[in-house]
Design an enzyme around this catalytic site. Structure first.
Site, mmCIF file in Angstrom:
data_model
loop_
_atom_site.group_PDB
_atom_site.id
_atom_site.type_symbol
_atom_site.label_atom_id
_atom_site.label_comp_id
_atom_site.label_asym_id
_atom_site.label_seq_id
_atom_site.Cartn_x
_atom_site.Cartn_y
_atom_site.Cartn_z
ATOM 1 N N ASP A 82 0.836 -1.202 0.000
ATOM 2 C CA ASP A 82 0.000 0.000 0.000
ATOM 3 C C ASP A 82 0.869 1.250 0.000
ATOM 4 O OD1 ASP A 82 -2.480 1.357 0.140
ATOM 5 O OD2 ASP A 82 -2.280 1.579 2.311
ATOM 6 N N ASP A 104 1.417 5.202 -5.597
ATOM 7 C CA ASP A 104 0.748 6.464 -5.296
ATOM 8 C C ASP A 104 1.511 7.622 -5.931
ATOM 9 O OD1 ASP A 104 -0.498 8.665 -4.302
ATOM 10 O OD2 ASP A 104 -0.273 8.152 -2.181
ATOM 11 N N HIS A 202 -9.691 5.028 0.093
ATOM 12 C CA HIS A 202 -8.721 5.084 1.179
ATOM 13 C C HIS A 202 -9.339 5.909 2.299
ATOM 14 C CE1 HIS A 202 -4.820 3.736 -0.870
ATOM 15 N NE2 HIS A 202 -5.806 3.463 -1.711
ATOM 16 N N GLY A 203 -8.919 5.642 3.526
ATOM 17 C CA GLY A 203 -9.539 6.337 4.648
ATOM 18 C C GLY A 203 -10.946 5.845 4.919
ATOM 19 N N GLY A 204 -11.186 4.579 4.652
ATOM 20 C CA GLY A 204 -12.529 4.026 4.801
ATOM 21 C C GLY A 204 -13.038 3.983 6.231
ATOM 22 N N ASN A 225 -10.327 0.762 2.352
ATOM 23 C CA ASN A 225 -9.166 0.602 3.202
ATOM 24 C C ASN A 225 -9.543 0.967 4.636
ATOM 25 O OD1 ASN A 225 -7.811 0.027 0.859
ATOM 26 N ND2 ASN A 225 -6.200 1.555 1.148
ATOM 27 N N THR A 228 -7.575 2.973 10.887
ATOM 28 C CA THR A 228 -7.641 3.534 12.242
ATOM 29 C C THR A 228 -8.903 3.077 12.957
ATOM 30 O OG1 THR A 228 -8.605 5.509 11.235
ATOM 31 C CG2 THR A 228 -6.271 5.561 11.746
#
Length: 228
Positions: A82, A104, A202-204, A225, A228
């Site tokens: 990732d 990325d 991303h930041g799901g 994704n 946290t």
């Protein structure tokens, strides 16, 4: 053996209307727990080695841990790199046995991002594995601001790179610790209208569960994704 590529995991999700969790791993204990949970749910899982993980565990070690878990799992498991920022790191991951890499180039100019991602896609496909790219920058909670994905640029990016999955910026943020925001579904629909590539959020973790469930079954988002 249940080790699969990202395309192997996401194409069925796209066809049958569900999304797969891309879980950010930090060590043996959590990656083992993720696979156990996936087996209990009879769901595929994407184990992800992100930059924070790679700071303290070398890629060869991560590859062997991922592959060991996958080869003994009863569900499909993807070994995914990732947020790689160089062709060299992607090449090393491919050589060590990862089945998917995410390059990325989202902070770079569009043409540069396309050209660099396309070259890594070609390298990955030559090795029989998958590649994810990102168009539009996904920012960080308390940090860098996002740059929303332009649908026309997304269409060009998907077409010219040949990525197996495309990460987009539609109101999502990395490292959110609460589910306070919602995705911009109008922008998402505009992106879906011009490309048929499986989409990635991303930041799901910061996406409300109700919206995540609705989009998993009612959009082209095939991967969330979770970190946290």
């Amino acid at each position: 053996m249940s080790l699969v590529t990202l395309a192997d995991a996401l194409q069925p999700a796209l066809k049958h209307g569900y999304a797969v969790a891309g879980v950010v791993c930090l060590g043996w204990e959590d990656m083992r727990a993720f696979v156990t949970a996936a087996e209990l749910e009879r769901a595929p899982i994407i184990l992800q080695a992100g930059p924070a993980c790679r700071e303290h565990t070398p890629l060869p070690v991560l590859a062997r841990m991922f592959r060991h878990l996958a080869e003994n799992a009863s569900v499909p498991v993807v070994a995914h790199l990732d947020h790689a920022y160089s062709a060299e790191e992607c090449g090393q991951a491919i050589a060590e046995g990862f089945t998917s890499v995410m390059y990325d180039g989202s902070r770079k100019p569009l043409r540069e991002n396309i050209e660099e991602t396309a070259s890594i896609v070609a390298m990955a496909h030559a090795a029989g594995i998958s590649c994810e790219g990102e168009i539009g920058f996904v920012g960080y909670a308390g940090g860098a601001d996002s740059t929303g994905t332009d649908p026309a640029e997304a269409a060009l990016f998907a077409r010219e790179t040949g990525v197996d999955a495309m990460a987009i910026s539609v109101g999502n943020l990395h490292l959110q610790q609460s589910q306070g925001g919602k995705l911009d579904e109008e922008r998402l629909l505009s992106i879906e209208a011009v490309t048929d590539v499986p989409l990635v959020i991303h930041g799901g973790s910061g996406v409300p569960v109700s919206q995540r469930l609705a989009l998993a079954t009612g959009s082209r988002i095939c991967k969330f994704n979770i970190g946290t």
